[in-house]
Write a protein that holds these residues in place. Structure first.
Motif, PDB file in Angstrom:
ATOM      1  N   LEU A 170      45.003  37.301  34.323  1.00  0.00           N
ATOM      2  CA  LEU A 170      44.455  36.640  32.901  1.00  0.00           C
ATOM      3  C   LEU A 170      44.447  34.977  33.175  1.00  0.00           C
ATOM      4  O   LEU A 170      45.373  34.565  33.523  1.00  0.00           O
ATOM      5  N   VAL A 189      39.162  43.797  41.466  1.00  0.00           N
ATOM      6  CA  VAL A 189      40.018  43.142  40.467  1.00  0.00           C
ATOM      7  C   VAL A 189      39.536  42.691  39.259  1.00  0.00           C
ATOM      8  O   VAL A 189      38.278  41.958  39.160  1.00  0.00           O
ATOM      9  N   GLN A 190      40.270  42.799  38.093  1.00  0.00           N
ATOM     10  CA  GLN A 190      39.585  42.418  36.963  1.00  0.00           C
ATOM     11  C   GLN A 190      39.950  40.970  36.528  1.00  0.00           C
ATOM     12  O   GLN A 190      41.285  40.625  36.727  1.00  0.00           O
ATOM     13  N   ILE A 191      39.324  40.216  36.125  1.00  0.00           N
ATOM     14  CA  ILE A 191      39.481  38.856  35.652  1.00  0.00           C
ATOM     15  C   ILE A 191      39.074  38.675  34.227  1.00  0.00           C
ATOM     16  O   ILE A 191      37.957  38.936  33.775  1.00  0.00           O
ATOM     17  N   MET A 192      39.956  37.974  33.125  1.00  0.00           N
ATOM     18  CA  MET A 192      39.645  38.056  31.741  1.00  0.00           C
ATOM     19  C   MET A 192      40.327  37.322  31.257  1.00  0.00           C
ATOM     20  O   MET A 192      41.510  36.724  31.616  1.00  0.00           O
ATOM     21  N   VAL A 238      49.594  42.478  36.207  1.00  0.00           N
ATOM     22  CA  VAL A 238      49.311  41.376  35.751  1.00  0.00           C
ATOM     23  C   VAL A 238      49.467  39.939  36.363  1.00  0.00           C
ATOM     24  O   VAL A 238      50.763  39.715  36.798  1.00  0.00           O
ATOM     25  N   ARG A 294      51.031  42.275  28.587  1.00  0.00           N
ATOM     26  CA  ARG A 294      50.415  43.440  29.131  1.00  0.00           C
ATOM     27  C   ARG A 294      50.786  44.234  30.288  1.00  0.00           C
ATOM     28  O   ARG A 294      49.978  45.270  30.425  1.00  0.00           O
ATOM     29  N   ALA A 342      41.820  40.142  26.648  1.00  0.00           N
ATOM     30  CA  ALA A 342      42.930  41.407  26.957  1.00  0.00           C
ATOM     31  C   ALA A 342      43.875  41.849  26.197  1.00  0.00           C
ATOM     32  O   ALA A 342      44.466  42.765  26.010  1.00  0.00           O
ATOM     33  N   SER A 391      34.612  40.547  36.162  1.00  0.00           N
ATOM     34  CA  SER A 391      34.882  39.420  35.279  1.00  0.00           C
ATOM     35  C   SER A 391      33.706  39.308  34.260  1.00  0.00           C
ATOM     36  O   SER A 391      32.663  40.042  34.750  1.00  0.00           O
ATOM     37  N   CYS A 442      45.079  42.878  37.173  1.00  0.00           N
ATOM     38  CA  CYS A 442      44.226  42.152  36.244  1.00  0.00           C
ATOM     39  C   CYS A 442      44.759  40.577  36.248  1.00  0.00           C
ATOM     40  O   CYS A 442      46.031  40.372  36.202  1.00  0.00           O
ATOM     41  N   SER A 495      41.898  47.480  41.646  1.00  0.00           N
ATOM     42  CA  SER A 495      41.499  48.093  40.228  1.00  0.00           C
ATOM     43  C   SER A 495      42.963  48.151  39.342  1.00  0.00           C
ATOM     44  O   SER A 495      42.742  48.072  37.998  1.00  0.00           O
ATOM     45  N   PHE A 501      47.709  46.897  31.843  1.00  0.00           N
ATOM     46  CA  PHE A 501      47.336  46.920  33.418  1.00  0.00           C
ATOM     47  C   PHE A 501      48.562  47.120  34.059  1.00  0.00           C
ATOM     48  O   PHE A 501      49.602  46.656  33.769  1.00  0.00           O
TER      49      PHE A 501
END
Length: 816
Positions: free
Chosen positions: A554, A725-728, A741, A813, A733, A577, A552, A549, A738
């Protein structure tokens, strides 16, 4: 002695504490006032609902902290800071803060922190009658949906409107001639988007009352002119060969045969040749022959060189003219349909009593233009004395022009009692990444420089020098990297912007920066190699005890994010995502939609297969799934569901079709037991169904049609606390931070104008009735006459700045 009104600009790079600064300035204004309700006279504007919520909560939290009898060390710092800035004792700050906080709680609606769209919506409602808008109009947020419907309506007019049919048929034929799909809906939708772009509005106004015949007349003229220029080129080529033959010169006498080959191709009407080869650039001064050529022929070519150079330059001018004429002609047919599309948009708006959110700013412009500011204030029912505008670099020119008369009045007049007026702008030109939406970095850069649109002499520009977000090594890396990268700009102002972008780190943490390279020969390989490398990095982070978590990823493009999300999911890495949160990714939602579709077409074997496949994975137990499935594919209507009763599944198709859409969906959920626990996808889906059912009297067909249009935008809210895991995208963003990154696919070109288009004023000899053209950007424009070279150069400058700005947002970020 009265205090002067103030105009302050905070130039706030990433992580420099701009939100803290804004909140501090806002609180200082409240505390300096003698009235506990002075917030009524303050308008704070930002650009997203999330930013509004954060700013409101930070202000309320700040007042709560200042009201506290026993503040901790960090809270005392804010108290001391504001006490020093306002000249009030700590006890006076506490007492005032309590009174202000109590007043805000009791009059929360007057505590105005708003998005720019929220504020303009309010102004629009105020002036609804003046603008002939329905007094109870609704705001249509999904402009794309309205455009799609308008385009469909225009296409459906084929065969009913003779003039329009002729243009549509012509468009289809042009596309098939170019070996492109005959389906024109996508092309028309792309051109229709111009109707919602602020930057296009001045040009569209010039085309507003033009008929298809006007465009056809220009097209005929362009074809005639192009034919004339082609004939002139061929004539010059014939003269060239006549000239050299008269002096006994043949093709091979020219150095490498370049010159004669060029004119030979012109004779064959091949006008696609390059015009900036070295021999062409030096044709007036450089020898046209090789050193080995006989002396007599050398002398003859030297004598003919001025004439040959003149012939070449005339042909070159003609070819450039042809390129321009072709470019103008290219988009004439779709442009001629804009008026018809706009008419359909107006019909849709009238039928549904809606106003497009994309029209807010232009409509407001008409409302406040030439109106005295006091009148506007009176109509709004407020007299704002203080304005705060956050993320100013994302403000469009039209939005700013609409605000200027209101702000100017505040800064120009003397206020009663001890009150003053003020404007506070906060922005960062390096984080301007919404030019396609009207945001203009140059607008903020000009205000930070000499420009001042107000009747106030003093303007204070404050640079926030520190970075409170990122660790020391990250800040230092970004300082060095972007100072070095400034040299890639062609525009000196953009160079200066990044050369002076350095920040001071404030944290003791070292931080970590790693740059690695991958080898891939093409895009297909990239889509395999980058996800593998990302997985490797995440595995290494897990081994170091860093939670998923905290990470991220990008990306610039959606397809890149999808490729990475798929690879990580295949390797048991949990991912959040935009795509994984879409409602249409839910099997249950897909099953419900399949059943709704089945109620309209019970003979569809594919639908029956999908329904049974879902049930076989969840509800139906059988030893031979293939046999169970294949034996039911030919059943239709109620017979299909009757065959499932042996599995204790009881579903009546007639009941479904007799209910409203919302009730029908609930009936499906109950009948098939789809809710076995908390299911966010189903809950959000039900909310969407209810919203659609409440806003319009629609049946199953209309609902499914709307679902198809909106399914790629409907998603659930990100679950809190999930270790994934975040994907954006980088654009999504912006404004976030985060711990870790990862930025794969970091190989975007610094200048990319391949998909860009330009509006251009037509020269006088072409602009008899249609005064403007919409052209695809091309490097060829550098050599054209008129304003084209300047416009293309400007586009390149913007492209360079936008590319580095996106990279800047990505690299600023991370925290650690």
């Amino acid at each position: 002695m009265k205090k002067p009104n103030t105009f302050t600009i905070y130039n706030a790079s990433a992580g420099s504490g701009k939100t803290f600064t804004l909140v501090k300035e806002y609180l200082a204004l409240l505390l300096k006032s003698n009235r506990p309700d002075s917030y009524r006279n303050i308008l704070a504007i930002t650009f997203t609902n999330k930013a509004v919520a954060e700013m409101k909560s930070r202000i309320i939290e700040g007042l709560h902290v200042l009201s506290s009898e026993n503040p901790d060390k960090k809270e005392r710092e804010l108290l001391t800071l504001l006490s020093r800035e306002t000249g009030l004792s700590p006890e006076e700050v506490r007492i005032k803060s309590r009174r202000i906080l109590k007043s805000i709680i009791n009059n929360y609606a007057s505590f105005e922190v708003s998005t720019i769209d929220g504020f303009t919506h309010r102004v629009l409602r105020t002036f609804a009658k003046d603008l002939d808008l329905p007094l109870n109009f609704e705001v249509e947020l999904n402009t794309q949906e309205v455009l799609t419907e308008a385009v469909d309506r225009v296409i459906n007019l084929a065969g009913k409107d003779a003039s329009l049919t002729k243009v549509l048929v012509r468009f289809v034929l042009d596309k098939t001639d170019e070996d492109k799909s005959w389906d024109i809906s996508r092309d028309l939708l792309n051109i229709a988007k111009l109707l919602t772009e602020e930057t296009s509005r001045p040009y569209l106004e010039l085309l507003k009352n033009k008929s298809p015949e006007d465009f056809q007349n220009l097209e005929k003229f362009l074809k005639k002119e192009r034919k004339s220029v082609e004939t002139s080129c061929v004539s010059i080529a014939e003269s060239f060969f006549g000239l050299i033959e008269s002096r006994g010169i043949v093709d091979k006498d020219f150095k490498s045969g370049y010159c004669s080959k060029f004119f030979r191709k012109i004779l064959d009407k091949d006008f696609s040749q390059k015009l900036d080869n070295q021999w062409q650039l030096n044709i007036e001064s450089q020898d046209l022959y090789a050193k080995s050529l006989a002396a007599g022929k050398k002398e003859a070519l030297d004598e003919l060189q001025p004439q040959i150079a003149t012939m070449f330059l005339e042909v070159k001018t003609n070819i450039l003219r042809m390129q321009f004429l072709e470019a103008v002609e290219k988009n004439l047919v779709p442009l001629s349909l804009l008026s018809a599309i706009q008419n359909q948009i107006e019909e849709i708006k009238k039928e549904n009593s809606v106003v497009l959110i994309s029209e807010f700013n232009s409509t407001i412009g008409k409302a406040v233009k030439d109106q005295p500011a006091p009148f506007i204030y009176e109509r709004l029912g407020e007299r704002y004395r203080h304005y705060f505008i956050d993320e100013f670099q994302d403000t469009s020119e039209l939005q700013w022009e609409n605000l200027i008369p209101l702000v100017d009045h505040t800064l120009s007049v003397e206020h009663l009692s001890e009150e003053t007026g003020s404007l506070t702008l906060v922005g960062d030109a390096k984080q301007s990444i919404y030019r396609w939406r009207g945001g203009k970095a140059e607008q903020f850069m000009e205000l930070c420089g000499e420009k001042n649109p107000f009747n106030i002499e003093e303007k204070q520009v404050v640079v926030l020098p520190n970075n409170y977000r990122s660790a020391r090594n990250i800040v230092n890396f970004n300082n060095d990297f972007f100072k070095f990268s400034a040299s890639c700009f062609d525009h000196v102002d953009h160079q200066t912007l990044f050369e002076n972008s350095g920040q001071q780190p404030t944290t003791e943490k070292d931080g970590y920066v790693n740059i690695s390279f991958v080898e891939a020969e093409n895009v297909e390989e990239e889509m395999e190699v980058y996800p593998q490398r990302v997985l490797e990095i995440i595995r290494n982070l897990e081994a170091e005890g860093i939670s998923k978590s905290s990470v991220c990823i990008l990306t610039r493009k959606r397809k890149e994010g999808i490729a990475i999300a798929s690879h990580l999911s295949e390797n048991d890495i949990s991912v959040i995502s935009a795509e994984s949160l879409l409602l249409n990714r839910s099997p249950e939602v897909g099953f419900i939609n399949d059943l709704l579709l089945f109620s309209l077409d019970s003979a569809d074997r594919e639908l029956k297969f999908q329904i049974l496949d879902f049930l076989l994975n969840d509800r139906i137990e059988t030893d031979n799934a293939f046999e169970y499935l294949s034996s039911r594919l030919d059943l239709e209507g109620q017979a299909f569901f009757d065959s499932l009763k042996g599995q204790d599944i009881h579903f009546d198709l007639e009941v479904l079709t007799s209910l409203s859409v919302y009730e029908g969906v609930e009936y499906i959920i109950r009948s098939f037991g789809l809710v076995k626990g908390s299911n966010a996808y189903l809950q959000f889906y039900l909310d969407f169904v209810f919203e659609v059912s409440s806003s319009a009297a629609s049946g199953i067909f209309e609902f499914l049609e709307l679902w198809e249009r909106k399914k790629d935008d409907l998603s659930i809210v990100v679950p809190e606390g999930e270790d994934a895991v975040q994907i954006m995208t980088i654009h999504r963003a912006k404004g976030l931070e985060f711990p870790v990154v990862i930025y794969p696919f970091a190989n975007s070109p610094i200048q990319d104008t391949g998909r860009e288009h330009l509006w251009m004023n037509l020269p006088e000899d072409l602009s008899s009735n249609i005064g403007v053209a919409y052209l695809k950007a091309s490097e060829k424009m550098k050599q054209w006459e008129g304003e084209a070279p300047h416009l293309y150069e400007q586009l390149c400058h913007n492209s360079q700045l936008d590319a580095l700005n996106v990279l800047y947002v990505a690299l600023t970020r991370p925290v650690d």
